[in-house]
Design an enzyme around this catalytic site. Structure first.
Site, short mmCIF file in Angstrom:
data_model
loop_
_atom_site.label_atom_id
_atom_site.label_comp_id
_atom_site.label_asym_id
_atom_site.label_seq_id
_atom_site.Cartn_x
_atom_site.Cartn_y
_atom_site.Cartn_z
N GLY A 165 0.80 -1.21 0.00
CA GLY A 165 0.00 0.00 0.00
C GLY A 165 0.84 1.26 0.00
O GLY A 165 2.01 1.25 -0.37
N GLU A 217 2.15 -2.10 8.80
CA GLU A 217 3.25 -2.90 8.28
C GLU A 217 4.50 -2.65 9.14
O GLU A 217 4.49 -1.79 10.02
CB GLU A 217 3.52 -2.56 6.81
CG GLU A 217 2.35 -2.92 5.89
CD GLU A 217 2.62 -2.61 4.44
OE1 GLU A 217 1.87 -3.13 3.60
OE2 GLU A 217 3.56 -1.86 4.15
N ASP A 266 18.79 1.44 -15.17
CA ASP A 266 19.08 2.24 -16.36
C ASP A 266 19.25 3.73 -16.05
O ASP A 266 20.19 4.37 -16.51
CB ASP A 266 17.96 2.06 -17.40
CG ASP A 266 17.77 0.62 -17.82
OD1 ASP A 266 18.75 -0.15 -17.72
OD2 ASP A 266 16.66 0.26 -18.25
N HIS A 293 13.79 -7.96 0.41
CA HIS A 293 12.49 -8.24 0.99
C HIS A 293 12.56 -9.59 1.69
O HIS A 293 13.02 -10.57 1.11
CB HIS A 293 11.39 -8.26 -0.08
CG HIS A 293 10.02 -8.15 0.50
ND1 HIS A 293 9.40 -9.18 1.16
CD2 HIS A 293 9.14 -7.11 0.52
CE1 HIS A 293 8.21 -8.79 1.57
NE2 HIS A 293 8.02 -7.53 1.20
N ARG A 332 12.43 -4.36 7.74
CA ARG A 332 12.79 -5.40 6.78
C ARG A 332 14.25 -5.85 6.89
O ARG A 332 14.55 -7.02 6.68
CB ARG A 332 12.52 -4.91 5.35
CG ARG A 332 11.05 -4.81 5.05
CD ARG A 332 10.80 -4.28 3.65
NE ARG A 332 9.36 -4.25 3.37
CZ ARG A 332 8.85 -3.80 2.24
NH1 ARG A 332 9.63 -3.32 1.30
NH2 ARG A 332 7.55 -3.81 2.06
N HIS A 390 15.04 -6.36 -3.40
CA HIS A 390 13.70 -5.80 -3.58
C HIS A 390 13.70 -4.31 -3.88
O HIS A 390 12.92 -3.86 -4.72
CB HIS A 390 12.88 -6.06 -2.32
CG HIS A 390 11.49 -5.54 -2.35
ND1 HIS A 390 10.57 -5.97 -3.28
CD2 HIS A 390 10.84 -4.63 -1.57
CE1 HIS A 390 9.41 -5.35 -3.08
NE2 HIS A 390 9.56 -4.53 -2.06
N ARG A 414 14.49 1.41 3.81
CA ARG A 414 13.17 1.95 3.49
C ARG A 414 12.09 1.32 4.38
O ARG A 414 12.00 0.11 4.49
CB ARG A 414 12.83 1.66 2.02
CG ARG A 414 11.42 2.09 1.62
CD ARG A 414 11.14 1.76 0.18
NE ARG A 414 11.02 0.34 -0.05
CZ ARG A 414 9.88 -0.34 -0.06
NH1 ARG A 414 8.74 0.29 0.20
NH2 ARG A 414 9.86 -1.62 -0.29
#
Length: 554
Positions: free
Chosen positions: A66, A137, A240, A261, A307, A368, A403
């Protein structure tokens, strides 16, 4: 005159082979960041969006969890800021975190107004102000994650695409790879202040290189997790934009912080299927093969730890036990709860003969998210005049050393809005580049040694996983750098002698990003967040970003 990029001399004047595009703004990337910016700018300008695959093939489409924003009265912007700093191991930029958190609700409301169907709470009166279902989360102290079941990215991407499709000022070029940026300096205009003028793009449908003239160029190409052997990302995530910006003379930072992840499906027929963090947010347990839980051995927050902590714990247990995987278990919840909150995952895993209402899910960590990237200010501006970078390709200072879940889609929308405002204020003051050289392939050949690319491709991703993965050491990093330098020489020689191809372009970019990842990792003499090294296991008192500066544009 030598055409920029080190290719042979001379202009190709066959206009049938070299199509030209002219626009006010060229957006490279068609995910949440790129499409948001295109829609924000379209009322004022002509926008061309370059999409390497189909317009939906990107990380946004596959994002499940989300987007974070303070919608609950019991929550606060200060709490969102504090949670982000803690998750980022206190390496986040305070001003940037506040900028994002304060603009979160307005940005999410823009998505809602554009048709994104975030889940709502059941209400008795349809006329009431809608209340959105908020989940929680890892790293968040409150429920602040708006979501569309367990396929939020898909819902956002579809909504943005529909709006882009209906706008006459936006043209989307699907199956076009951006090769490199065109700048005054790369064209040899040393007497002119350096500025981006457009880009060369490879039309994969016609297998020709085309020239895009633009007043402004925006990189929204996503991250570089494809540099690793195991990743949750789609195939287009090959760094890129980071590589192109570096070659154009832009600084990058914090590329050592690669987020793995914790929970990707471990199954021979599933290459990169991610299992959303919302599973743990709604009560799923992590278990060893014998069924015992283990996260409490590593962190008091258990399964809701950030994480980096969870990924290292899983990696540690796998290595300690010699196990191929760990397990994620939500089967203790009711069948109705599971199928209501996670319908997409439930149906997907049934295709692999895994019934998550009855049994645990085999999982492994996988690369991830790229927390570092091209350095930008709060308007998304890079070091090169006219060039912007938004989304995962950029380093804003929001994520720090790790993050926090659901801050990434938020960063995309907030920075796309800020960059659009900056560009719109400058549009009338910039002239369109009139004449740009066409791409010259008059002295290169079609490759008859594709096996060289395939071999280098697999070698790069394997040693990056082994030497620059979840746990590192100086010796491993130095070993990786030696191999990267050898690969760069081979790839540069190959690039200068053969026509471009998708694999060649991605490999060239990935090996450049791999070098930058290792350079950043060698510079950080501590273990913080996603960067854990055996040689420097402690935190430094004073720490900042690992900024890398090109010697000169190449």
């Amino acid at each position: 005159m030598v055409i920029y990029g080190g290719l042979p001399q001379g202009y190709d004047i066959d206009m049938n082979k070299n199509r030209e595009h002219h626009c006010d703004v060229l957006v490279i990337g068609s995910g949440a960041a790129g499409l948001t910016l295109a829609l924000r700018l379209a009322p004022l300008s002509k926008v061309v969006v370059v999409s390497k695959g189909t317009r939906s093939e990107g990380a946004t489409y596959y994002a499940q969890g989300g987007i974070a924003a303070v919608f609950d009265e019991s929550d606060s912007i200060e709490s969102h800021i504090e949670d982000t700093q803690i998750a980022g191991a206190h390496l986040c930029d305070d001003n940037v975190v506040r900028f994002i958190a304060e603009n979160a609700k307005e940005s999410v409301q823009w998505l809602i107004d554009g048709g994104v169907p975030f889940d709502r709470e059941e209400q008795d009166n349809d006329d009431e102000t809608p209340r959105y279902h908020l989940t929680r989360e890892g790293g968040h102290s409150h429920r602040r994650i708006l979501h569309a079941a367990d396929a939020t990215g898909m819902a956002m991407q579809n909504s943005l695409q529909d709006n882009v499709h209906n706008h006459p000022n936006i043209e989307v070029l699907e199956r076009h790879n951006a090769l490199d940026l065109i700048t005054h300096q790369k064209l040899g205009n040393d007497d002119t202040p350096n500025r981006v003028l457009g880009a060369y793009v490879w039309n994969r449908n016609k297998e020709v290189v085309e020239t895009v003239h633009a007043k402004f160029v925006v990189l929204a190409t996503g991250g570089a997790s494809k540099v690793y052997q195991y990743t949750s990302n789609p195939d287009v995530s090959s760094g890129d934009g980071i590589a192109m910006a570096w070659r154009a003379g832009c600084r990058v930072a914090n590329l050592e912080f690669n987020q793995f992840h914790p929970t990707c499906l471990f199954h021979p027929d599933a290459r990169n299927y991610l299992l959303t963090e919302a599973l743990r947010g709604e009560g799923a347990y992590l278990r060893r093969p014998d069924g015992s839980r283990f996260m409490s051995d590593f962190d008091e927050r258990g399964e809701l730890a950030p994480r980096d902590v969870v990924a290292r714990a899983i990696d540690f247990e796998m290595k300690r036990l010699g196990a191929d995987c760990m397990f994620l278990d939500i089967s203790h919840k009711s069948d109705d709860f599971i199928t209501k909150h996670f319908p997409t995952i439930y149906e997907k895993l049934l295709t692999f003969n895994i019934d998550i209402t009855q049994e645990p899910i085999p999982i492994v960590p996988a690369a991830h998210y790229t927390c570092g990237g091209v350095m930008v200010d709060t308007e998304g501006r890079t070091d090169l005049d006219g060039l912007y970078a938004i989304g995962e390709v950029s380093y804003t200072g929001l994520h720090g050393a790790n993050r926090m879940a659901s801050n990434s889609l938020l960063e995309c929308v907030v920075y796309a809005t800020s960059a659009a405002e900056s560009i719109s204020s400058k549009l009338d003051n910039v002239s369109m580049p009139i004449s740009l050289p066409h791409w010259d392939e008059s002295q290169v050949n079609c490759s008859d040694e594709e096996v060289v690319i395939q071999h280098n491709w697999h070698e790069l991703r394997l040693f990056m996983w082994d030497y620059v993965g979840i746990v590192r050491s100086t010796k491993r990093l130095e070993r990786a750098m030696r191999r990267i330098q050898l690969l760069k020489q081979e790839i540069d020689e190959y690039y200068g002698n053969f026509r471009v191809s998708n694999n060649l372009l991605e490999l060239r970019n990935l090996v450049q990003v791999a070098e930058l990842i290792v350079r950043c990792a060698l510079e950080r003499k501590e273990s913080r967040g996603l960067h854990f090294t055996l040689d420097y296991p402690e935190l430094k008192e004073n720490s900042g970003p690992t900024i890398q500066t090109p010697d000169q544009p190449c």
